[in-house]
Enzyme design. Structure first.
Site, PDB file in Angstrom:
ATOM      1  N   ASP A 169     -13.401   7.095  -7.808  1.00 14.08           N
ATOM      2  CA  ASP A 169     -14.151   6.126  -8.619  1.00 14.08           C
ATOM      3  C   ASP A 169     -13.759   4.756  -8.047  1.00 14.08           C
ATOM      4  OD1 ASP A 169     -14.994   4.268 -10.454  1.00 14.08           O
ATOM      5  OD2 ASP A 169     -14.483   5.486 -12.212  1.00 14.08           O
ATOM      6  N   GLU A 262      -3.079   3.139 -16.017  1.00 16.77           N
ATOM      7  CA  GLU A 262      -4.505   3.407 -16.244  1.00 16.77           C
ATOM      8  C   GLU A 262      -4.558   4.413 -17.382  1.00 16.77           C
ATOM      9  OE1 GLU A 262      -7.257   5.188 -16.842  1.00 16.77           O
ATOM     10  OE2 GLU A 262      -7.853   5.862 -14.833  1.00 16.77           O
ATOM     11  N   GLU A 271      -7.811  10.726 -25.244  1.00 22.05           N
ATOM     12  CA  GLU A 271      -6.556  11.188 -24.618  1.00 22.05           C
ATOM     13  C   GLU A 271      -5.316  10.584 -25.306  1.00 22.05           C
ATOM     14  OE1 GLU A 271      -6.556  10.943 -20.268  1.00 22.05           O
ATOM     15  OE2 GLU A 271      -8.731  11.222 -20.253  1.00 22.05           O
ATOM     16  N   HIS A 420     -16.476   6.727 -13.630  1.00 24.30           N
ATOM     17  CA  HIS A 420     -16.375   8.123 -14.080  1.00 24.30           C
ATOM     18  C   HIS A 420     -16.280   8.220 -15.598  1.00 24.30           C
ATOM     19  CE1 HIS A 420     -12.083   7.231 -14.346  1.00 24.30           C
ATOM     20  NE2 HIS A 420     -11.919   8.364 -14.998  1.00 24.30           N
TER      21      HIS A 420
HETATM   22  C1  LIG Z   1      -5.717   8.535 -16.076  1.00 26.78           C
HETATM   23  S1  LIG Z   1      -4.407   9.145 -15.125  1.00 26.78           S
HETATM   24  C2  LIG Z   1      -4.019   7.769 -14.072  1.00 26.78           C
HETATM   25  C3  LIG Z   1      -3.259   8.165 -12.824  1.00 26.78           C
HETATM   26  C4  LIG Z   1      -2.949   7.007 -11.879  1.00 26.78           C
HETATM   27  N1  LIG Z   1      -2.155   5.991 -12.536  1.00 26.78           N
HETATM   28  C5  LIG Z   1      -4.206   6.399 -11.335  1.00 26.78           C
HETATM   29  O1  LIG Z   1      -4.542   5.297 -11.779  1.00 26.78           O
HETATM   30  O2  LIG Z   1      -4.841   6.994 -10.478  1.00 26.78           O
HETATM   31  C6  LIG Z   1      -3.109   9.160 -16.298  1.00 26.78           C
HETATM   32  C7  LIG Z   1      -1.828   9.820 -15.806  1.00 26.78           C
HETATM   33  O3  LIG Z   1      -0.820   9.587 -16.771  1.00 26.78           O
HETATM   34  C8  LIG Z   1      -0.056  10.763 -16.975  1.00 26.78           C
HETATM   35  N2  LIG Z   1       0.465  10.690 -18.351  1.00 26.78           N
HETATM   36  C9  LIG Z   1      -0.259  10.732 -19.498  1.00 26.78           C
HETATM   37  N3  LIG Z   1       0.546  10.597 -20.562  1.00 26.78           N
HETATM   38  C10 LIG Z   1       1.799  10.446 -20.075  1.00 26.78           C
HETATM   39  C11 LIG Z   1       3.076  10.257 -20.694  1.00 26.78           C
HETATM   40  N4  LIG Z   1       3.190  10.197 -22.017  1.00 26.78           N
HETATM   41  N5  LIG Z   1       4.163  10.147 -19.893  1.00 26.78           N
HETATM   42  C12 LIG Z   1       4.034  10.220 -18.535  1.00 26.78           C
HETATM   43  N6  LIG Z   1       2.861  10.421 -17.909  1.00 26.78           N
HETATM   44  C13 LIG Z   1       1.755  10.519 -18.660  1.00 26.78           C
HETATM   45  C14 LIG Z   1      -1.048  11.888 -16.754  1.00 26.78           C
HETATM   46  O4  LIG Z   1      -0.394  13.092 -16.408  1.00 26.78           O
HETATM   47  C15 LIG Z   1      -1.924  11.315 -15.637  1.00 26.78           C
HETATM   48  O5  LIG Z   1      -1.461  11.683 -14.377  1.00 26.78           O
END
Ligand SMILES: C[S@@+](CC[C@H](N)C(=O)[O-])C[C@H]1O[C@@H](n2cnc3c(N)ncnc32)[C@H](O)[C@@H]1O
Length: 523
Positions: A169, A262, A271, A420
């Site tokens: 994206d 993000e 989420e 996305h």
């Molecule tokens: C929307 S993705 C963004 C990934 C990356 N930062 C990017 O911008 O491409 C969110 C990420 O946060 C991780 N995540 C969500 N909640 C979390 C938490 N409470 N602690 C650690 N990681 C978390 C998920 O596993 C996922 O890989």
């Protein structure tokens, strides 16, 4: 390294270190020629650091709660709850920087640490509780989120194909890149925490912008891939530490000057990762530290889309068959109709379908309380720009990177380059009629649930118009309930897959990749 067995009750395991020092290093001298010693005495597992000289002070670590992170080939940091002598006083966390003589000794120490730690954890699990003590094994995340939901969620993000979907994206990732690089003064020489680092891409951007150190916290198996990706960029890797765990649970050796993340889902809040972003702020960010993104806004406007309404209503027609292999299905028609209308629709729509200018609801990530995200209640008030049937409420969001140099918005608005996230529409099963200039009021009420999403309650009403309006009566009102967790991804409707589409990459929603893969196989 030396292992000494002193009979059944005592055993210890010693490592020579080049040095160790308590963080922050400026406040404590580094102890050179030091020893780290794991031991068990009468069933209790201990880790101690001390200088080689006899008189030196001993630093005790509660190994059952300690965490060890590699900062470089011969440098690591051990984070533990503070201790005073043998009595553990669990008030704040403490970091100890360790320097090893060789990479092999560093690896051996890490290996021993994991083994002794698992012994300590097993032993404490079997130990009797002190009187009055309660075991609180559930973290803030675990207590809010159903285990099955969390398992599926982190399984999803643990796969490279889903990270690739976000990386592809270009509106999203390009805006993050621009926001970081154009605001490099906010990053140069600063400590950064990447909240939910995924592939580690934002950590790499922060390091490119000159961050002193980035802690990339990621809970899913993606942490291992992030480590690989970062190691594959050696000029940046020295300044990034990947920490596998939830931001609600991990300990960091120092506070952050800036958080990058993000955390946005469909309609910004799906989420429920914004809550983790806010928890990370409260746990790791220095007072007045920066957050990228800084604020988010949800925008809403009534829409009219006869075609969409008929499409959704028609899905339930299947249940109007009175002779389906000799079975009358009609008793389930009403439930099926309600079911289809409880799904918010995710797609990109033409902004000309909007019936009035949008209103917005702002969430300031720097000040919002985590609990304020459990329930979001937005009063609605619009003036219709033309006479039409209103089929529901269209929603989208944007976020602001409030940099010191440049303010940059990432928008998912209809008519803007598609992301996305697309846009979201909540369809009323009973549309309402409006005249030009007529007021539309209502309520958009979102209530968080433990499957990492929200139940949405939407009410829209058209106020009396023309003669008698001053009596303030309501003419029509329509209410619906939606589950944000179960949207109808309209973009995944079977479409012919053509090479021209391939050359103009399509940004797909999370749940859509698998569908497209099937379509491609079938084509
Ligand atoms: C929307 S993705 C963004 C990934 C990356 N930062 C990017 O911008 O491409 C969110 C990420 O946060 C991780 N995540 C969500 N909640 C979390 C938490 N409470 N602690 C650690 N990681 C978390 C998920 O596993 C996922 O890989």
């Amino acid at each position: 390294m030396m292992e000494v067995s002193l009979g059944q009750k005592q055993k210890h395991h010693e490592f020579t270190l080049l040095s160790f020092s308590l963080l922050p290093s400026s406040s404590s001298p580094s102890c050179s020629s030091a020893v780290a010693c794991f031991s068990t005495e009468c069933g209790a597992t201990k880790l101690q650091f001390h200088q080689k000289s006899e008189s030196a002070e001993v630093v005790h670590v509660d190994i059952s709660t300690a965490q060890l992170f590699k900062l470089g080939p011969v440098k690591s940091v051990c984070i533990s709850e503070s201790s005073e002598g043998n009595r553990m006083v669990k008030s704040y966390s403490r970091g100890i920087t360790l320097r090893f003589r060789t990479e092999d000794e560093s690896k051996a120490f890490h290996c021993a640490f994991e083994q002794w730690k698992s012994k300590a954890v097993d032993a404490s699990a079997g130990a009797c509780l002190e009187n009055g003590k309660v075991v609180t094994s559930k973290s803030k995340f675990d207590s809010k989120v159903e285990a099955a939901s969390a398992k599926m969620y982190f399984h999803y993000y643990g796969q490279l194909l889903h990270q690739q979907n976000m990386l592809q994206d270009y509106v999203r990732t390009g805006t993050y890149y621009a926001a970081v690089i154009e605001n490099r003064t906010d990053f140069i020489g600063r400590v950064v925490v990447d909240v939910g680092a995924g592939s580690g891409i934002l950590s790499l951007f922060a390091a490119q912008a000159g961050a002193k150190h980035v802690y990339a916290v990621e809970a899913s198996e993606m942490a291992e891939y992030a480590q690989k990706l970062i190691a594959g960029n050696p000029s940046l890797a020295q300044r990034i530490t990947v920490i596998k765990g939830k931001v609600e649970e991990v300990e960091l050796p120092e506070k952050a000057d800036i958080l990058i993340s993000e955390p946005m889902g469909t309609l910004l809040v799906n989420e429920r990762m914004l809550e983790s972003y806010v928890i990370a702020r409260d746990r790791f960010l220095v007072p007045k530290g920066k957050m990228f993104p800084t604020i988010g806004r949800i925008h809403m406007a009534p829409f009219s889309d006869e075609y969409l309404y008929v499409e959704v209503a028609n899905k339930a027609l299947f249940w109007q068959q009175q002779n389906y292999f000799g079975v009358d299905l009609t008793s389930l028609y009403g439930s099926a109709f309600q079911g289809y209308f409880s799904q918010p629709v995710v797609d990109a729509f033409d902004p000309r379908l909007l019936v009035s200018p949008a209103i917005s609801h702002t969430i300031d990530f720097t000040s919002v309380k985590e609990e304020e995200l459990y329930e979001i209640d937005i009063p609605l008030s619009f003036i219709a720009s033309g006479g039409t049937r209103v089929h529901g409420l269209a929603c989208w969001f944007d976020v602001l990177f409030n940099g010191s140099t440049v303010q940059r918005w990432l928008t998912t608005a209809p008519g803007s380059p598609t992301t996305h996230w697309y846009q979201l529409r909540c369809i009323l099963s009973q549309p309402i009629y409006v005249m030009a200039g007529q007021e539309i009021t209502g309520r958009f009420h979102m209530v968080a649930h433990n499957a990492q999403s929200y139940t949405i309650y939407l009410t829209m009403s058209a106020k009396m118009y023309g003669a008698g309006a001053d009596q303030g009566g309501i003419l029509q009102t329509s209410s619906c309930k939606f589950d944000l967790k179960e949207p109808y991804y309209r973009m995944s409707q079977p479409q012919a897959y053509t090479w021209s589409q391939d050359q103009q990459p399509h940004q797909l929603g999370h749940a859509q990749e698998a569908d497209l893969a099937v379509e491609v196989e079938l084509a």
